[in-house]
Structures are given as C-alpha cells and as structure tokens.
Motif scaffolding. Structure first.
Motif, short mmCIF file in Angstrom:
data_model
loop_
_atom_site.label_atom_id
_atom_site.label_comp_id
_atom_site.label_asym_id
_atom_site.label_seq_id
_atom_site.Cartn_x
_atom_site.Cartn_y
_atom_site.Cartn_z
N VAL A 185 -4.89 73.85 -29.29
CA VAL A 185 -3.64 73.45 -28.66
C VAL A 185 -3.37 74.33 -27.44
CG1 VAL A 185 -1.15 73.17 -28.98
CG2 VAL A 185 -2.71 72.70 -30.87
N VAL A 186 -2.89 73.70 -26.35
CA VAL A 186 -2.50 74.40 -25.13
C VAL A 186 -1.02 74.13 -24.89
CG1 VAL A 186 -2.90 74.63 -22.65
CG2 VAL A 186 -4.83 74.15 -24.18
N ALA A 187 -0.26 75.18 -24.49
CA ALA A 187 1.18 75.03 -24.29
C ALA A 187 1.59 75.66 -22.97
CB ALA A 187 1.94 75.68 -25.43
N TRP A 188 2.62 75.12 -22.31
CA TRP A 188 3.16 75.69 -21.08
C TRP A 188 4.64 75.34 -20.95
CZ3 TRP A 188 -0.04 71.57 -21.55
CH2 TRP A 188 0.35 70.35 -21.01
N THR A 200 -3.27 82.40 -32.19
CA THR A 200 -4.63 82.60 -31.66
C THR A 200 -5.70 82.01 -32.56
OG1 THR A 200 -4.68 84.77 -32.69
CG2 THR A 200 -3.95 84.66 -30.40
N ASP A 201 -5.43 81.96 -33.88
CA ASP A 201 -6.45 81.47 -34.80
C ASP A 201 -6.25 80.00 -35.16
OD1 ASP A 201 -4.98 82.69 -37.93
OD2 ASP A 201 -4.10 81.82 -36.11
N LEU A 202 -5.40 79.28 -34.42
CA LEU A 202 -5.11 77.88 -34.73
C LEU A 202 -6.25 76.99 -34.26
CD1 LEU A 202 -3.11 75.84 -35.86
CD2 LEU A 202 -2.07 75.70 -33.58
N THR A 203 -6.90 76.31 -35.19
CA THR A 203 -7.98 75.37 -34.89
C THR A 203 -7.85 74.15 -35.79
OG1 THR A 203 -9.46 76.45 -36.46
CG2 THR A 203 -9.58 77.20 -34.16
N ASP A 204 -8.77 73.19 -35.59
CA ASP A 204 -8.82 71.99 -36.43
C ASP A 204 -7.51 71.21 -36.40
OD1 ASP A 204 -10.68 73.86 -38.87
OD2 ASP A 204 -11.45 72.56 -37.27
N VAL A 205 -6.83 71.22 -35.25
CA VAL A 205 -5.56 70.49 -35.11
C VAL A 205 -5.85 69.03 -34.80
CG1 VAL A 205 -3.41 70.32 -33.83
CG2 VAL A 205 -4.39 72.57 -34.35
N VAL A 206 -5.10 68.13 -35.46
CA VAL A 206 -5.27 66.70 -35.23
C VAL A 206 -4.01 66.05 -34.66
CG1 VAL A 206 -7.03 66.47 -36.99
CG2 VAL A 206 -4.64 66.17 -37.61
N ALA A 207 -2.89 66.75 -34.65
CA ALA A 207 -1.66 66.18 -34.11
C ALA A 207 -0.71 67.31 -33.75
CB ALA A 207 -1.00 65.24 -35.11
N GLY A 211 9.69 70.49 -30.44
CA GLY A 211 11.14 70.40 -30.58
C GLY A 211 11.83 71.09 -29.42
N SER A 212 13.14 71.30 -29.55
CA SER A 212 13.88 71.91 -28.44
C SER A 212 13.29 73.25 -28.05
CB SER A 212 15.35 72.08 -28.83
OG SER A 212 15.97 70.84 -28.95
N ASN A 213 13.07 74.12 -29.07
CA ASN A 213 12.52 75.45 -28.77
C ASN A 213 11.46 75.85 -29.79
OD1 ASN A 213 14.28 76.36 -26.49
ND2 ASN A 213 15.87 75.97 -28.02
N HIS A 214 10.80 74.88 -30.41
CA HIS A 214 9.72 75.21 -31.34
C HIS A 214 8.62 74.16 -31.24
CE1 HIS A 214 11.83 72.26 -33.82
NE2 HIS A 214 10.77 72.23 -34.66
N SER A 215 7.46 74.47 -31.80
CA SER A 215 6.29 73.60 -31.73
C SER A 215 5.66 73.48 -33.11
CB SER A 215 5.26 74.17 -30.74
OG SER A 215 5.83 74.39 -29.47
N LEU A 216 4.99 72.33 -33.34
CA LEU A 216 4.31 72.07 -34.59
C LEU A 216 2.88 71.60 -34.32
CD1 LEU A 216 6.99 70.03 -36.61
CD2 LEU A 216 6.52 72.48 -36.75
N ALA A 217 1.99 71.90 -35.29
CA ALA A 217 0.62 71.42 -35.23
C ALA A 217 0.22 70.94 -36.61
CB ALA A 217 -0.33 72.52 -34.76
#
Length: 965
Positions: A185-188, A200-207, A211-217
């Motif tokens: 995942v890339v964020a900006w 940093t260790d987030l992998t194998d993401v499919v979706a 949100g307003s000030n948060h993110s989900l994977a």
C-alpha cells in the motif's frame, strides 16, 4: 471510504490483461459486484451503490440511477443522457461516474468551496476505477497509474513520483491510498494522525479503504489492518475478525463485509453508524461516507443506516399505494386494499368474464407493478380474463432498491342458488303449517328450533356472494336432512326417559384433590339411548369444603323429561406434616447463644401452616443438661399433626488447654443456619482464633504500616450482610480505613431470610516492627529454629519439629512458628512441591491472576499445575493469597499422591453433607490412605481454614505414604 477496495470483477479482469499482474491469489476476497438474483432484466434492481456526505446513489440494472438525500450542491442531478456507466462515487459536494469507454463524468460542486473536484482532466482516458470522499477525486488508469484533481491543500491529488502497478485506489477527506499489484500500500496527503504511515511490514493486501483521518487494509488471509487516528478505536477491528472480503471507512468508524454476507462495524457510533441492522445478511457490497452506510444485497436490494438528517438512509421505493379492480362496464368492483394485507377473496357477478387490475406505487419512478407476472405499462391497468368459477390474480410491487411485495387475489364467480332458495321456502312453509307441542301429532319445540336454525343458516349462505357451488350443494343436503328429521319428530308417546347414575351416590371427595363426574346414562322407550342429551347443572369445588349437588336432566323427542340428583361431600381428612428446620439433635457449650431454627408445617389442603405451629419447651444455656422442644399444629378441620421434637444438649465448657489430639476448635456446636458466616477473608494480617462459624469474636493483628483492611464475609445461605452498618452484596468486599489508630473494631451482622441474626466482631490491632518473612514466604531462609517459643506443649510440637528438619517449612524471624495461623493457597502449594521434591517448568501463565502469585511461589505453582494438582477455579483464577480450606487441601493431597478416586463413595465423617460434591471422593481417598483425619475425630469441617500445624503434619504423612500417628 470503500472506494474501491478492489475493482469490479469485469474491471479487475481488464487490469490483469493490461498489467499482467499475478494477483489471482486475491480472488477469494473480491466483493461480488453483480446481483445474482437479478438475471436478464427480470426485475430492475441495484447493481452498485455509493455513499457521500449526505447523499446516496445506486446504479440500477437497467443502467439508470437512483439518488436520495441532500442535494445542496447538485450532486444528485444526474446529467441528462448519461449512459454506459460501470462505476460511481459520491463526495461531500460532487459525484463521479466511470463510463465503459474509460472516461469520467463529474457533476455537483459547491460554489463557496470550489476546489475543481469536478474539473476532470480533458485528456483523462483508459480509466478503470474512480473514488472520491471529500473535495478531491482520484482515477485509476489501465496502465496502473493514478490521476487526481480537486482540493490539494495536503498534496492529496499528487501520487508519489513513479507510482505504477496500482490495482485499487481509495480517498478520504485529505489523504489518498493506492494498492499495488504486489500487495503493498502507498499513501500520500495529510498525515496529522499518521493516516499515511503505512505499516512497514504490511504485505499481501487485497483491498484498501480511507476514512476521515484513518486507513484500512484487507489482507489475503481475510484479516484487517488499520492505522491513523484511533480516538474511537476505528483502526482496531474486533478480536478474531476473519473471512473479510471488503472494507470501508467513514468519518470515525470502520466496517467489514465477511464472506458469509454479514457486516461487522467498529469505532464511533454516535449516529448509529456501526449499529448493523438486525438480521442483515446476503450482503455483496458496502460503501460509507461521513456517518452513514449503504449495503447492497445479493437480491439487488439496498439497506442503509447511520446519520439521516437529510434522508440519506431512507432508501426510496415505498409500498403499493392502491390497488383497484373494475369490470367490463367500467364500474369498480367492491374491494378495500391494505398494503399490509397480502391475500384477498373478491366476489363478482356470474356474468363477468374479465376484470381490469391497476396498481399505483407509493413512490412513482422507484418501483414497477407486475400483474400475473407481466409488467404494468398502461395507466389503465391490466385486463385479466375470468374463466370458470374462480380465478387467481397476482400483483407484485417491485421497488428498484427494496424487496418485492406479492399480493394474491382470489376472484370468485357467484354460484347459482335457485334450488336452495326453493327448498328454503318449502321448509319455512312446513314450520308454518305444523303445531308445536308434546301431544301426539304435534312437534316438539326442540325440533322446530333445529329446523328454524337450519333455515337461518341457509339464508345466510344465499346472502354470501363468496359461496362456491360446492357450498350451495352441501347446503341443499343439510337443509333437506333437517326437514326430514323434523317430519319424523312428531309426538307418539308421553313416557318419561330413565336416568341411571354411574358411580357412587353420595360421593365423598378429599379436599384439594381432583373431581371427575362419573356421569350417567339415559334410556327412553321410544327414542332409545338419550345419554348424549343429558344436561348437568351444578358444580363441585374441591378447594372449598362443602356439600354439593349435581342435577342430571334429559328429554325425549316428545318433550318427556327425567332428572336425578347426586350429592358430593368435599371433606378434609389429612393431617398436616411438621418438618424441623435444621437438626433434631443440637449440641452447644454452656454460655453459648442458642437460636431455635424452628420448623415448618404443611397441609395438603390448607398449604403452609408454619405460622400456626405451637412450640413448647425452653433451653437454659447457662445450665448444662438435655432439653426438649416440641412442635404441634392442627388444621381448621381439626386434623392434628404428629408431634415433632428437638433435643438440645448443653455441655459444660471445655478446659482452656484444648484437646491433646485435635487442632484448634471442636465443631460440635449449635446448628448452623443461613445467618452463620461460612468464611471471612482479609487482605492483610492474621486472625485469632482461626475462623469458625460458631466463634463470634476475633482479634486481627496487622503490621503497623497497614492503614486499610479489606474484608470479604460469606454466609451459608441467602442473607443480608452489613459491615459496620453498611450493606454489601454477596461475594463483595468492604474496605475499612484504619488510619493511625492502634485499635479498630469491625462489626459484621448477618440477617438471614428466616429471621435469624448473627453478629461477628473483629478487633483489629496494629503491631510494631514484628512481621512475617517477606511476602509471607514460608521458606524464607532466615534462621530456622526447632524449639519455637510458641510450640511448647502444643499437640503438634514433635511433628512440626520434624517438618522443619525436612526443610519444607520454617518459622518466623521472631522465633515463633504460629501453628494456628491459616495457610494461603500459594504457601501450601509451595510446601507440597518442596515436600515431594516435584519438578516442573515453573510456567503459571495459564492462570488469569498469575500477576498476583508471589515471585517465590511461581515455580512451585507451575509445577503443581503441570502435575494436575492445582487446577484453579472455574473462572480461570488461582487466588494465590486466599487461605486454603481443608476441603481444598484434601483434593490437592489426593491428587499429589495419585490416589484412586471412586465417585459417590461414602465419606466416613459425620459432617459429610457439608463437604462440597467436588471434594467428597478426594476426602474419602485421603482418609482411607491415612493422610487426614477429622477435628475431634468424627467431623472433617471442610470449609474451615487449614492451619500451619495441620499443613506440616499432612505433608509429613504424604512423604511417608500415609499412616496417621
């Protein structure tokens, strides 16, 4: 926001074809985007949903839109002629549509805050996914790159340089996310709350979702990871959440769609945004923005919940407003429609061959009407032919976004009743030309009444327009039968019938029992058996003592009547039964208080007669001797109960030196009742003497630095317990402040349900520098004297000396042993493990309260747990600092010796009934092995606390295999 956790299945295949990205491992978690139940345009339903700040959109299967909620900025004004749409998105002020040719259309916008979010780049093509949330928009191109436009205060529309291989995008108020084909995942954009700090260790993401000030994977294993703002727990999915196939994020909350079609929410719930509608299932897609959520179900219907100030959760579609039916002549057929009633039966004239049915939806433009499966296209309705006597018409109200409602109408053609009308006239003429009476040639009134009632019933059948041909034919049969019966009822004789009673007369019934009438039989010389015609008047009430009469009557067709009377006497002949409360033999010492636990009395008819009991006899506890108390009662009928008595033995006070062969207390005391305390737990200090339900006064010694003492009393039965005048709940404790006072008195009062009261007094004294070894460690390696100052002449003096020599127990720094002081569970387990030289890993982590286990007891507690000696309590706790009872000691000792356990084996002690069921087989096994005996030789007192002297002796016996000395 959800958009778009993963692209639609059709777009997803297109991404694979263009980018050749090997991400098929993600397939099991792709949300379904088409509605399987809606095939080939059977009904118009939703196939995609989108939620905005105060707006909801749905893309329908016919390619058109449905919009509801606020329209302050024109975001629900769908551009005219917009078609070929494959994806939709809604932001705070605008809406987006992705067309099948890869171009994007935008509309809406807020003139006061125009950031260009609807200014789609002129050269933007080959788009396969879109997303928007607040005031900026994103597009994902088929080459795996991302394009943004609109508000850029935080750089949210500027993806990192060189970003490629993107397969999904998501936007929020001021930040953006991209999912790459390698599962990262890339964020900006805005990072005030760490919402773009991708783990940093987030992998194998499919979706992904923002949100307003948060993110989900969403990971390929069906689990969810969150980061960013977490004040409401919006990045912490519920423990154990798995099998997730899609995620979406709102303002301060998050939602997940599971593979079984259910939805789970967490985070803020101020507007009910995570209060999932009860029973919601079959969901194939979810989307949220702001504080409301949309769910698309597999049947193409939409469910919404959360914030609804502008109607954004009021899914349009409504109900069927009206349903009308007219005949060929244009006249309306009488018919009252109710949208909550789904079945009707309507009568029509026999000459009607067709009807016109017309349904009107409550919300025109959001639903279709189907008549017998055919869509209604004309405002005049649908013509349905009526063939035969009955016809069935189905009317289906099919909202585009809600579940269909089916209404069924049975049309009945009125039957031909000419023959029935003619027979009614014949029967009426017969009644008018015959004479009522009981003389020969006359007709009894009962026969005339029966025929008259049948005529009335047939007239009602004629008036019933819904009556079928079969009903009319049966009516002809019934009326003809009634007429024939009437003709046969002419009076031929005047002889009375004969009634014969069955059963006894008179009958005698015990009060309170059940009564069944034996009945009677009746016979008439002309009419034969008239038993079924007997009528009985009168009643028998077995709950009231009295004399009753039942009268049996019967009449023949000629009107001849017979009657017989049966007498029934309800009496109470059973004596009440008295039951003692407590033991019939009570023993106590002179000077001790005696409270009569009383008795109960029950009568099979009058019930509880306890208040009527007469008690005679008295007990003088100051004079040793044997006393007898007698209990008598009789019911209101004079039945006297068998007398019951209780013997009370007042014994002389024992000598102060105590028995030479038993521990602290003799348990042959007065009978326990619900006002007796079962135990007193203290947070600090030692209590003298050791606790006994019969001892009412104690001294508690605590260290000088102790300024508060927590006390937890427990009674034998349902009672009200007060500590220093304050009531505490059963199982709760009371904190007593000691302050700097050298002496404090604590009063415990127990009021039982049966009116008994007991008062226990604890005098708390603070001691000086004298103290036990550190943390009550019974193995403190301080000096281990053999000749303790407080053991001279003690019944266990020799055995304690042997235990100290063996090294598994020691004395205190003040040269005392304190033999009568209770032992805690941690202390006993540690002594047992050391006495038997047991080894183990020392792991006590499985106990819920492992942090309370003293450091010096951890290894021994772990060894006892591994060996199956100390299993702990049902709630998972060990309770290391609680004093151990004699019952608990017996269980641990029997397990440690691996003694054979026999369930339901008889226990030898007189107080076996007080031994808990879970401890009985272990107590029996330990007694047979010679590890334990009772206090006083005959009672075990399982709920009293084990003393240090008893612990030393039991462990010595275990080391030698048993053999009581």
């Amino acid at each position: 926001m959800l958009k778009r956790n993963l692209p639609k299945q059709s777009l997803y295949c297109f991404i694979i074809a263009v980018l050749l990205v090997p991400i098929m491992i993600f397939t099991p978690f792709l949300p379904t985007t088409t509605v399987s139940a809606v095939e080939a345009g059977e009904f118009v339903k939703a196939k995609q949903i989108a939620a905005g700040g105060r707006v909801s959109l749905a893309l329908k299967t016919d390619g058109t839109f449905a919009a509801w909620g606020a329209d302050y900025y024109g975001q629900t004004n769908i551009p005219a002629g917009l078609s070929g749409v494959v994806d939709i998105a809604v932001g705070s002020y605008h809406s987006l549509a992705l067309k099948s040719d890869g171009t994007v259309v935008a509309w809406g916008g807020y003139a006061g805050a125009d950031w260009g979010q609807t200014d789609v780049p002129a050269d933007l093509t080959d788009v396969i996914a879109i997303d928007t949330y607040g005031s900026h928009s994103l597009a994902l191109k088929s080459n795996g790159t991302v394009v943004g436009w609109g508000n850029n205060d935080w750089g949210q529309i500027n993806p990192p340089s060189g970003l490629t291989d993107v397969v999904a995008i998501a936007t929020a108020g001021t930040h953006s996310l991209a999912l790459r084909s390698n599962g990262t995942v890339v964020a900006w954009g805005n990072n005030n709350y760490g919402q773009t700090n991708v783990p940093t260790d987030l992998t194998d993401v499919v979706a992904i979702a923002a949100g307003s000030n948060h993110s989900l994977a969403l990971k390929s294993d069906g689990t969810v990871v969150g980061w960013g703002y977490n004040y409401f727990g919006q990045i912490n999915p519920p423990s154990g959440l798995t099998d997730v196939v899609a995620v979406t994020a709102g303002s301060y909350f998050s939602l997940a769609l599971k593979s079984d079609g259910t939805v789970v929410g967490w985070g803020m719930n101020q507007n009910g945004q995570i209060r999932i509608p009860f029973g919601l299932q079959g969901v194939v897609a979810i989307d949220t923005a702001g504080d409301h959520t949309l769910a698309l179900k597999s049947d193409g219907t939409v469910v919404a919940w959360g914030w609804n100030d502008d109607g954004q959760t009021e899914v349009p579609g409504g109900l069927l407003q009206s349903l009308e039916m007219t005949g060929p002549d244009g006249n309306k057929i009488p018919f009252v429609f109710d949208s909550d009633q789904y079945a009707y039966t309507i009568a029509i004239d026999s000459d009607i061959t067709s009807v016109e049915v017309r349904g009107v939806p409550e919300e025109a433009g959001y639903a279709d009407i189907y008549i017998n499966g055919i869509k209604q296209t004309s405002e005049q309705g649908t013509v349905v032919p009526i063939i035969g006597q009955t016809a069935h018409i189905s009317v289906e109200h099919a909202p585009y976004l809600l579940a269909n409602q089916m209404y069924n109408i049975n049309v009945v053609r009125e039957a031909d009743k000419t023959d029935l009308i003619s027979l009614i006239e014949q029967a009426q003429d017969r009644l008018e030309t015959t004479v009522e009476g009981n003389s020969p040639g006359q007709y009894p009134s009962s026969a005339r009444t029966a025929l008259s009632q049948e005529i009335i019933a047939m007239e009602a059948l004629v008036s019933d327009r819904l009556a079928l041909e079969a009903d009319v034919e049966q009516g002809l049969v019934d009326l003809q039968g009634a007429l024939d019966t009437y003709n046969l009822s002419v009076v031929l004789d005047q002889e009375r019938p004969v009634i014969t009673l069955l059963g006894a007369n008179p009958m005698r019934i015990e009060a309170g029992s059940s009564f069944t009438d034996p009945g009677a039989v009746a016979q008439d010389a002309q009419d034969g058996d008239l038993t079924d015609s007997i009528t009985v008047t009168g009643s028998v009430y077995t709950d009231q003592i009295a004399d009753y009469s039942l009268e049996y009557k019967v009449s023949d067709h000629a009107g001849n009547t017979a009657s017989v009377v049966r007498s029934v006497y309800v009496k109470d002949t059973n004596a009440p039964v008295i039951t003692l409360r407590g033991d019939s033999q009570v023993s106590l010492y002179e000077g001790e208080a005696f409270t009569d636990t009383g008795a109960t009395a029950f009568d099979s008819f009058e019930g509880d007669l306890t208040e009527e009991i007469l008690v005679s006899g008295d007990v003088d506890t100051d004079v040793p001797g044997t006393y007898t108390m007698t209990y008598n009662v009789q019911d209101s009928s004079g039945n006297v109960a068998a007398e019951v008595s209780r013997t009370v033995t007042v014994k002389s006070k024992p000598s102060t030196g105590g028995p030479a062969s038993s521990p602290d207390q003799d348990t042959t005391h007065t009978l326990l009742n619900a006002s007796s305390l079962r135990s007193i737990e203290l947070s600090a200090g030692t209590m003298s003497p050791s606790f006994s339900p019969w001892i009412k006064k104690y001294t508690v010694t605590v260290d000088a630095e102790v300024n508060a003492l927590r006390i937890r009393p427990a009674a034998y039965g349902p009672s009200k317990i007060t500590v220093n005048g304050e009531t505490i709940e059963e199982g709760w404790s009371k904190l007593i402040q000691l302050g700097n006072e050298s002496s404090t008195e604590i009063t415990i009062t127990v009021n039982s349900y049966d009116g008994h009261t007991s008062t226990y007094t604890l005098a708390v004294d603070k001691k000086g520098e004298e103290s036990e070894p550190s943390v009550n460690n019974p193995f403190n390696e301080a000096e281990k004297p053999i000749n303790f100052a407080d053991m001279a002449g003690h019944w266990a003096e020799h055995d304690i000396a042997e235990a100290v020599k063996a090294g598994f127990i020691t004395g205190f720094e003040d040269k005392s042993f304190r033999p009568n002081q209770p032992v805690t569970r941690s202390q006993f387990v540690t002594m047992l493990v050391r006495a038997l030289d047991m080894k183990g890993s020392g792991n006590s982590a499985s106990y819920r309260d492992v942090d309370l286990i003293p450091v010096w007891a951890l290894e021994a507690t772990g060894a006892a747990l591994e060996a199956g000696i100390a299993g702990g309590y049902p709630d998972g706790s060990f309770r290391p600092n609680a004093s151990i009872t004699r019952a608990e000691m017996a269980v641990m000792a029997a397990r440690a010796m691996n003694l054979p356990i026999i369930e339901d084996e008889t226990v030898i002690f007189l107080d076996a009934i007080e031994i808990p069921f879970w401890a009985k087989p272990y107590v029996s096994a330990a007694a047979k092995q010679g590890l334990i005996n009772g206090r006083g030789g005959s009672t075990f007192v399982p709920n009293e606390l084990m003393t240090r002297a008893e612990a030393a002796i039991i462990l010595l016996r275990m080391r030698s295999g048993g053999n009581i000395s």
